[in-house]
Motif scaffolding. Structure first.
Motif, PDB file in Angstrom:
ATOM      1  N   LYS A 123      -1.478  12.680  19.889  1.00 16.49           N
ATOM      2  CA  LYS A 123      -1.772  14.104  19.705  1.00 16.49           C
ATOM      3  C   LYS A 123      -2.442  14.336  18.353  1.00 16.49           C
ATOM      4  O   LYS A 123      -3.436  15.060  18.275  1.00 16.49           O
ATOM      5  N   LEU A 124      -1.915  13.724  17.303  1.00 22.70           N
ATOM      6  CA  LEU A 124      -2.499  13.887  15.971  1.00 22.70           C
ATOM      7  C   LEU A 124      -3.934  13.365  15.937  1.00 22.70           C
ATOM      8  O   LEU A 124      -4.834  14.027  15.408  1.00 22.70           O
ATOM      9  N   ASN A 125      -4.174  12.205  16.529  1.00 23.26           N
ATOM     10  CA  ASN A 125      -5.522  11.637  16.545  1.00 23.26           C
ATOM     11  C   ASN A 125      -6.502  12.531  17.297  1.00 23.26           C
ATOM     12  O   ASN A 125      -7.652  12.696  16.885  1.00 23.26           O
ATOM     13  N   GLU A 126      -6.043  13.110  18.412  1.00 27.77           N
ATOM     14  CA  GLU A 126      -6.910  14.013  19.169  1.00 27.77           C
ATOM     15  C   GLU A 126      -7.252  15.252  18.355  1.00 27.77           C
ATOM     16  O   GLU A 126      -8.406  15.702  18.340  1.00 27.77           O
ATOM     17  N   ILE A 127      -6.257  15.804  17.652  1.00 18.57           N
ATOM     18  CA  ILE A 127      -6.487  16.999  16.836  1.00 18.57           C
ATOM     19  C   ILE A 127      -7.391  16.674  15.653  1.00 18.57           C
ATOM     20  O   ILE A 127      -8.288  17.446  15.313  1.00 18.57           O
ATOM     21  N   VAL A 128      -7.175  15.523  15.018  1.00 21.43           N
ATOM     22  CA  VAL A 128      -8.026  15.129  13.892  1.00 21.43           C
ATOM     23  C   VAL A 128      -9.468  14.985  14.361  1.00 21.43           C
ATOM     24  O   VAL A 128     -10.390  15.456  13.694  1.00 21.43           O
ATOM     25  N   THR A 129      -9.671  14.383  15.510  1.00 22.15           N
ATOM     26  CA  THR A 129     -11.024  14.245  16.062  1.00 22.15           C
ATOM     27  C   THR A 129     -11.637  15.613  16.328  1.00 22.15           C
ATOM     28  O   THR A 129     -12.802  15.857  15.995  1.00 22.15           O
ATOM     29  N   LYS A 130     -10.857  16.512  16.918  1.00 25.98           N
ATOM     30  CA  LYS A 130     -11.344  17.869  17.212  1.00 25.98           C
ATOM     31  C   LYS A 130     -11.717  18.596  15.925  1.00 25.98           C
ATOM     32  O   LYS A 130     -12.800  19.187  15.829  1.00 25.98           O
ATOM     33  N   ASP A 134     -15.338  19.941  14.864  1.00 28.40           N
ATOM     34  CA  ASP A 134     -15.516  21.377  14.643  1.00 28.40           C
ATOM     35  C   ASP A 134     -16.021  21.684  13.238  1.00 28.40           C
ATOM     36  O   ASP A 134     -16.845  22.579  13.051  1.00 28.40           O
ATOM     37  N   LYS A 135     -15.521  20.966  12.261  1.00 29.99           N
ATOM     38  CA  LYS A 135     -15.878  21.230  10.861  1.00 29.99           C
ATOM     39  C   LYS A 135     -17.069  20.401  10.393  1.00 29.99           C
ATOM     40  O   LYS A 135     -17.539  20.567   9.277  1.00 29.99           O
ATOM     41  N   GLY A 136     -17.529  19.484  11.228  1.00 26.12           N
ATOM     42  CA  GLY A 136     -18.687  18.674  10.880  1.00 26.12           C
ATOM     43  C   GLY A 136     -18.387  17.553   9.893  1.00 26.12           C
ATOM     44  O   GLY A 136     -19.279  17.104   9.184  1.00 26.12           O
ATOM     45  N   TYR A 137     -17.149  17.092   9.856  1.00 26.70           N
ATOM     46  CA  TYR A 137     -16.798  15.992   8.958  1.00 26.70           C
ATOM     47  C   TYR A 137     -17.291  14.678   9.554  1.00 26.70           C
ATOM     48  O   TYR A 137     -17.144  14.428  10.742  1.00 26.70           O
ATOM     49  N   ASP A 138     -17.861  13.855   8.701  1.00 26.64           N
ATOM     50  CA  ASP A 138     -18.268  12.529   9.134  1.00 26.64           C
ATOM     51  C   ASP A 138     -17.102  11.555   9.015  1.00 26.64           C
ATOM     52  O   ASP A 138     -17.003  10.598   9.778  1.00 26.64           O
ATOM     53  N   TYR A 139     -16.245  11.791   8.040  1.00 25.39           N
ATOM     54  CA  TYR A 139     -15.084  10.928   7.815  1.00 25.39           C
ATOM     55  C   TYR A 139     -13.909  11.781   7.379  1.00 25.39           C
ATOM     56  O   TYR A 139     -14.084  12.755   6.636  1.00 25.39           O
ATOM     57  N   ILE A 140     -12.731  11.399   7.811  1.00 28.62           N
ATOM     58  CA  ILE A 140     -11.491  11.968   7.286  1.00 28.62           C
ATOM     59  C   ILE A 140     -10.635  10.781   6.879  1.00 28.62           C
ATOM     60  O   ILE A 140     -10.330   9.921   7.706  1.00 28.62           O
ATOM     61  N   MET A 141     -10.291  10.741   5.628  1.00 31.96           N
ATOM     62  CA  MET A 141      -9.510   9.631   5.083  1.00 31.96           C
ATOM     63  C   MET A 141      -8.089  10.092   4.802  1.00 31.96           C
ATOM     64  O   MET A 141      -7.863  11.255   4.486  1.00 31.96           O
ATOM     65  N   ASP A 142      -7.139   9.186   4.897  1.00 35.53           N
ATOM     66  CA  ASP A 142      -5.755   9.491   4.550  1.00 35.53           C
ATOM     67  C   ASP A 142      -5.682   9.753   3.048  1.00 35.53           C
ATOM     68  O   ASP A 142      -6.066   8.915   2.242  1.00 35.53           O
ATOM     69  N   ALA A 143      -5.195  10.907   2.687  1.00 36.58           N
ATOM     70  CA  ALA A 143      -5.143  11.304   1.274  1.00 36.58           C
ATOM     71  C   ALA A 143      -4.203  10.421   0.469  1.00 36.58           C
ATOM     72  O   ALA A 143      -4.337  10.327  -0.748  1.00 36.58           O
TER      73      ALA A 143
END
Length: 166
Positions: A123-130, A134-143
């Motif tokens: 569920k988290l992975n699906e939401i992160v992908t969405k 939606d926001k146009g991020y190319d990458y999301i890294m673990d903070a």
């Protein structure tokens, strides 16, 4: 020849500048989001209950073994060598059973944890992908990843929590 190499360098620079694109990178406090999810809180509580039950079962068996050890140690001078040897074998077998119980409990816990966390992670992975799309991020890294020395990107944690309804 010199003119050709200068021309080639100029063409390569134009091509690389033309195809270069600014990457939008965001960070996400993965553990913060997971800890805020009700599904994870429930899974954690269920796993704690399971682990506590297994530990109580093992402790009961270990306490019984300790009681037998004390009894056998106190009675050893009054018993024959064969009886003491049989008692040692019994205690050794009991110790082996306790070790097997601990190993099985550990394996059962890992299997139960994996089963409980799999749908949460999905569920988290699906939401992160969405959110990323939606926001146009190319990458999301673990903070919280130690792989980054410098991090000044956009934090996607609020967006993911909002999308999860947290």
């Amino acid at each position: 020849m010199k003119k050709l190499s200068v021309l080639f360098a100029a063409v390569m620079m134009i091509v690389s500048v033309g195809t270069a694109k600014a990457q939008k990178i965001a960070t996400l406090d993965v553990m913060g989001v997971l800890d805020a999810m009700p599904e994870k809180k429930k899974a954690d509580a269920d796993l704690k209950t399971f682990l506590d039950a297994k530990q109580a079962e093992i402790k009961k068996k270990a306490d019984a073994g300790q009681a037998k050890l004390k009894q056998y140690t106190d009675e050893a001078p009054k018993k024959t060598a064969d009886e003491n040897k049989a008692r040692e074998a019994e205690l050794s077998k009991l110790n082996e059973e306790i070790n097997q119980m601990q190993d099985k409990a550990q394996k059962d816990f890992v299997a139960k944890r994996d089963t409980a966390y799999e749908p949460i992670e999905k569920k988290l992975n699906e939401i992160v992908t969405k959110v990323a799309k939606d926001k146009g991020y190319d990458y999301i890294m673990d903070a919280n990843s130690s792989a980054f020395i410098y991090r000044a990107g956009i934090d996607a944690t609020p967006d993911v929590k909002k999308a999860l309804g947290l």
